[in-house]
Design a protein around this motif. Structure first.
Motif, PDB file in Angstrom:
ATOM      1  N   ARG A 145     -11.271   1.086  -7.984  1.00 26.24           N
ATOM      2  CA  ARG A 145      -9.949   0.424  -7.942  1.00 26.24           C
ATOM      3  C   ARG A 145      -9.108   0.984  -6.799  1.00 26.24           C
ATOM      4  NH1 ARG A 145      -9.826   1.453 -13.471  1.00 26.24           N
ATOM      5  NH2 ARG A 145      -8.227   3.035 -13.115  1.00 26.24           N
TER       6      ARG A 145
ATOM      7  N   GLU B 112     -10.369  -0.477  -3.531  1.00 26.14           N
ATOM      8  CA  GLU B 112      -9.983  -1.888  -3.412  1.00 26.14           C
ATOM      9  C   GLU B 112      -8.500  -2.030  -3.104  1.00 26.14           C
ATOM     10  OE1 GLU B 112     -11.277  -3.474  -7.158  1.00 26.14           O
ATOM     11  OE2 GLU B 112     -13.386  -3.606  -6.508  1.00 26.14           O
ATOM     12  N   ARG B 113      -7.663  -1.236  -3.757  1.00 29.29           N
ATOM     13  CA  ARG B 113      -6.219  -1.279  -3.508  1.00 29.29           C
ATOM     14  C   ARG B 113      -5.912  -0.848  -2.077  1.00 29.29           C
ATOM     15  NH1 ARG B 113      -4.374   2.613  -6.885  1.00 29.29           N
ATOM     16  NH2 ARG B 113      -4.388   4.040  -5.122  1.00 29.29           N
TER      17      ARG B 113
ATOM     18  N   HIS C  91      -7.910  -1.082   0.526  1.00 24.92           N
ATOM     19  CA  HIS C  91      -8.389  -2.139   1.421  1.00 24.92           C
ATOM     20  C   HIS C  91      -7.415  -3.318   1.434  1.00 24.92           C
ATOM     21  CE1 HIS C  91     -11.217  -4.516   3.691  1.00 24.92           C
ATOM     22  NE2 HIS C  91     -11.131  -5.476   2.785  1.00 24.92           N
ATOM     23  N   GLN C  92      -6.958  -3.721   0.257  1.00 28.65           N
ATOM     24  CA  GLN C  92      -6.027  -4.850   0.155  1.00 28.65           C
ATOM     25  C   GLN C  92      -4.715  -4.545   0.872  1.00 28.65           C
ATOM     26  OE1 GLN C  92      -6.756  -7.859  -0.951  1.00 28.65           O
ATOM     27  NE2 GLN C  92      -4.727  -8.539  -0.341  1.00 28.65           N
ATOM     28  N   GLY C  93      -4.199  -3.334   0.686  1.00 27.95           N
ATOM     29  CA  GLY C  93      -2.959  -2.946   1.354  1.00 27.95           C
ATOM     30  C   GLY C  93      -3.096  -2.981   2.867  1.00 27.95           C
ATOM     31  N   LYS C  94      -4.231  -2.516   3.386  1.00 23.67           N
ATOM     32  CA  LYS C  94      -4.452  -2.525   4.841  1.00 23.67           C
ATOM     33  C   LYS C  94      -4.571  -3.952   5.373  1.00 23.67           C
ATOM     34  CE  LYS C  94      -6.509   2.009   4.928  1.00 23.67           C
ATOM     35  NZ  LYS C  94      -7.722   2.810   5.081  1.00 23.67           N
ATOM     36  N   LEU C  95      -5.219  -4.829   4.603  1.00 20.68           N
ATOM     37  CA  LEU C  95      -5.308  -6.234   5.020  1.00 20.68           C
ATOM     38  C   LEU C  95      -3.923  -6.865   5.101  1.00 20.68           C
ATOM     39  CD1 LEU C  95      -8.394  -7.614   3.032  1.00 20.68           C
ATOM     40  CD2 LEU C  95      -8.222  -7.167   5.487  1.00 20.68           C
ATOM     41  N   GLU C  96      -3.098  -6.617   4.095  1.00 21.26           N
ATOM     42  CA  GLU C  96      -1.754  -7.182   4.079  1.00 21.26           C
ATOM     43  C   GLU C  96      -0.915  -6.633   5.234  1.00 21.26           C
ATOM     44  OE1 GLU C  96       0.111  -6.843   0.212  1.00 21.26           O
ATOM     45  OE2 GLU C  96      -1.765  -7.415  -0.779  1.00 21.26           O
TER      46      GLU C  96
ATOM     47  N   GLU D 227      -1.954  -8.377   8.430  1.00 24.62           N
ATOM     48  CA  GLU D 227      -1.399  -9.731   8.492  1.00 24.62           C
ATOM     49  C   GLU D 227       0.074  -9.702   8.913  1.00 24.62           C
ATOM     50  OE1 GLU D 227      -2.092 -11.442   4.667  1.00 24.62           O
ATOM     51  OE2 GLU D 227      -4.261 -11.597   4.985  1.00 24.62           O
TER      52      GLU D 227
ATOM     53  N   GLY E  39       0.794  -1.212   0.000  1.00 26.71           N
ATOM     54  CA  GLY E  39       0.000   0.000   0.000  1.00 26.71           C
ATOM     55  C   GLY E  39       0.831   1.268   0.000  1.00 26.71           C
TER      56      GLY E  39
END
Length: 145
Positions: A92, A95-96, A98-103, A106, A47
């Motif tokens: 987009r 979504e990007r 959100h994906q960066g925050k999930l990673e 983790e 992200g």
């Protein structure tokens, strides 16, 4: 009001930068004055967070309301021309983000999002004090573990 040609619109939109924006500079200056030390735009973190505080294991994203589609914000209005393009682009971006925050989660990182509208003069002090409170809470919580 005069309308702009597609070439003029392209010129103006391409001049908008994603780094060192005015909202980002407000947050950075405030953090530095409060004694927080950070790294900028860490390339190896998902992200590409605007501000990385390693000591607090926290990433701060300073988002523009338009570019990141801030829901229920008076500063975000979908353009009336080329709407399909803008809807897809903003979707987009969301979504990007959100994906960066999930990673990052983790990997054990905390994330904080500061919105451009929350840095307007009427809300700025409250937003920045809340940011400091959150960082201190994270730091104290992590030290107790």
């Amino acid at each position: 009001m005069a309308t702009l040609s597609p070439e003029q619109v392209h010129k103006y939109m391409s001049a908008i930068t994603s780094k060192d924006t005015r909202p980002e500079m407000i947050v950075r200056r405030w953090l530095w004055m409060r004694g927080f030390r950070y790294r900028l735009h860490h390339p190896r973190l998902p992200g590409h967070p605007d501000i990385v505080l390693r000591k607090y294991r926290t990433c701060i994203f300073v988002n523009g309301c338009f570019w990141h589609g801030h829901d229920r914000c008076r500063f975000f209005k979908m353009p009336k021309t080329n709407t399909a393009f803008w809807e897809a682009k903003i979707k987009r971006n969301k979504e990007r983000d959100h994906q960066g925050k999930l990673e990052l989660a983790e990997m054990g990182w905390h994330t904080i999002t500061v919105w451009e509208c929350d840095l307007k003069p009427s809300k700025r002090e409250h937003t920045l004090l809340s940011l400091e409170y959150t960082l201190m809470h994270i730091f104290l919580k992590d030290r107790q573990c």
